[in-house]
Write an enzyme that holds these catalytic residues in place. Structure first.
Site, PDB file in Angstrom:
ATOM      1  N   ASP A  42      -1.711  10.633  -2.454  1.00  0.00           N
ATOM      2  CA  ASP A  42      -2.038   9.552  -3.380  1.00  0.00           C
ATOM      3  C   ASP A  42      -2.227  10.064  -4.798  1.00  0.00           C
ATOM      4  O   ASP A  42      -2.082   9.315  -5.774  1.00  0.00           O
ATOM      5  CB  ASP A  42      -3.304   8.828  -2.909  1.00  0.00           C
ATOM      6  N   ALA A  70       1.102   5.180  -2.136  1.00  0.00           N
ATOM      7  CA  ALA A  70       1.150   5.476  -3.568  1.00  0.00           C
ATOM      8  C   ALA A  70       2.449   5.019  -4.262  1.00  0.00           C
ATOM      9  O   ALA A  70       2.386   4.288  -5.263  1.00  0.00           O
ATOM     10  CB  ALA A  70       0.891   6.971  -3.788  1.00  0.00           C
ATOM     11  N   ARG A  87      -7.135  -0.656  -7.266  1.00  0.00           N
ATOM     12  CA  ARG A  87      -7.339   0.503  -6.377  1.00  0.00           C
ATOM     13  C   ARG A  87      -7.336   1.740  -7.276  1.00  0.00           C
ATOM     14  O   ARG A  87      -6.325   2.025  -7.934  1.00  0.00           O
ATOM     15  CB  ARG A  87      -6.236   0.614  -5.305  1.00  0.00           C
ATOM     16  N   GLN A 117      -2.891   2.703   9.804  1.00  0.00           N
ATOM     17  CA  GLN A 117      -1.547   2.764   9.196  1.00  0.00           C
ATOM     18  C   GLN A 117      -0.608   3.590  10.073  1.00  0.00           C
ATOM     19  O   GLN A 117       0.604   3.386  10.053  1.00  0.00           O
ATOM     20  CB  GLN A 117      -1.630   3.385   7.794  1.00  0.00           C
ATOM     21  N   ARG A 134       0.853  -1.192   0.000  1.00  0.00           N
ATOM     22  CA  ARG A 134       0.000   0.000   0.000  1.00  0.00           C
ATOM     23  C   ARG A 134       0.887   1.240   0.000  1.00  0.00           C
ATOM     24  O   ARG A 134       2.097   1.143   0.153  1.00  0.00           O
ATOM     25  CB  ARG A 134      -0.918  -0.015   1.226  1.00  0.00           C
ATOM     26  N   ASN A 152      -5.346  12.368  -0.198  1.00  0.00           N
ATOM     27  CA  ASN A 152      -4.545  11.561   0.727  1.00  0.00           C
ATOM     28  C   ASN A 152      -5.492  10.855   1.687  1.00  0.00           C
ATOM     29  O   ASN A 152      -6.723  11.023   1.599  1.00  0.00           O
ATOM     30  CB  ASN A 152      -3.533  12.444   1.466  1.00  0.00           C
ATOM     31  N   LYS A 153      -4.939  10.083   2.586  1.00  0.00           N
ATOM     32  CA  LYS A 153      -5.742   9.277   3.511  1.00  0.00           C
ATOM     33  C   LYS A 153      -6.823  10.101   4.187  1.00  0.00           C
ATOM     34  O   LYS A 153      -6.583  11.236   4.596  1.00  0.00           O
ATOM     35  CB  LYS A 153      -4.794   8.661   4.554  1.00  0.00           C
TER      36      LYS A 153
END
Ligand code: MRU
Length: 336
Positions: A235, A48, A89, A194, A46, A244-245
């Site tokens: 990402d 990017a 993804r 994460q 995982r 992003n997250k």
């Protein structure tokens, strides 16, 4: 500091299974493209830049396992594999970028054997490049950090999210390597943790001081004057926003309110000049990720759940984009 790789080729495709960290550090050998796709979907691999390498190695793996005897047959098989890998993804642009690079290298060849060699060679080049680029952007980013800074980060943008070194954590590692004392607040990053499982583990391995917090604590810490800077990875960076997250946007808004610099560290391969925020598909993940934790039920069965993996932060909230070409203050963007 730890220099080991997250994904590599050694007679086959290997990756660190990130779903079982920090309990176990276990390399997995990918025996098929289908297994790689499962590994991508389940976040065994995982982040990017790591997905960029996984995409390219995925094409090399498909070529390696193919029994095709001529270039035409081989390319037809690879195109099928490439489409499946890219669809696994949708949000991080690096995945399709890595697949496309390996496919372009393969398409220039005239025999099945040359296609195999070219796809693997391109994947290896992407992997080597990743570490070089991260160290370079780390050097530029480190100049933005002062000795004794307290830096907040979200998710994991470390070496585990790349082939090595890291982007946001790469900047922190470069600052520490340059002799600065940096303390990190790592947000746990609900729902898949994460931050607590990977970022806290990585930083502890490097003996960089880290304090784990819940995602919702960042505003309170900023208000108390305990955060000097925020650095996250990305990402995808479109013309107007950083994907992003999930949770990143909230930190950015809070940072602006408290007048704290908010930086995004990412290689040029994460930039998407062709699109704007509204064009991008944000991956929505299984409800169970929110409703259960390590097998324990946290919410009533059948409850309605919204679980997007990423959010978008408008570029006007970003103080600087840290890249291998230097630091760009929006609306300035790196030349591509
Ligand atoms: O769902 P994940 O764990 O793949 O999300 C990763 C992130 O959001 C990272 O911050 C991003 O990929 C940058 S990694 C250098």
């Amino acid at each position: 500091m730890c220099e080991s790789k997250t994904i590599w080729w050694d007679g086959g495709l290997w990756l660190i299974d990130q779903t079982i960290l920090p309990g176990e550090l276990m390399p997995l050998c990918m025996k098929s493209v289908r297994q790689l796709i499962e590994a991508i979907k389940s976040l065994r691999v995982r982040g990017a830049p790591a997905l960029g390498a996984a995409g390219a190695y995925g094409v090399a793996l498909a070529a390696d396992l193919s029994g095709a005897s001529n270039a035409l047959e081989m390319m037809a098989e690879l195109e099928n594999a490439a489409d499946m890998i890219k669809a696994s993804r949708p949000t991080a642009i690096n995945l399709s970028w890595g697949v496309d690079r390996a496919m372009r290298a393969a398409a220039l060849q005239e025999t099945a054997e040359d296609i195999r060699k070219a796809a693997l060679c391109e994947a290896e080049e992407i992997a080597e490049e990743d570490i070089r680029i991260n160290k370079l952007l780390g050097k530029y980013g480190a100049r933005l950090l002062d000795d004794c800074d307290n830096v907040l980060t979200h998710c994991n943008a470390g070496r585990l999210a790349c082939v090595g070194w890291g982007t946001a954590l790469g900047v922190i590692r470069s600052a520490v390597a340059a002799g600065k004392q940096i303390h990190v607040y790592a947000c746990e990053t609900r729902p898949l943790h994460q931050g607590s499982r990977l970022t806290a583990w990585e930083l502890s391995q490097d003996e960089i001081p880290v304090t784990l917090i819940c995602d919702s604590m960042s505003g309170s810490l900023m208000r108390k004057g305990k955060i000097d800077k925020v650095i996250v990875g990305a990402d995808r960076i479109t013309r107007d926003a950083v994907f992003n997250k999930i949770g990143t946007y909230s930190h950015a808004v809070l940072a602006r309110y408290h007048k704290i610099p908010f930086y995004v560290a990412a290689p040029l391969s994460t930039f998407d000049r062709m699109h704007e925020e509204g064009d991008i598909v944000v991956e929505e993940r299984d409800a169970e990720e929110i409703c259960t934790l390590a097998g324990t039920r946290l919410a009533p069965r059948g409850i309605d759940v919204y679980n997007p993996a990423f959010d978008a932060t408008p570029l006007e909230l970003v103080s600087g984009l840290i890249t291998e070409k230097g630091v760009f203050r929006p609306p300035l963007m790196p030349p591509i």
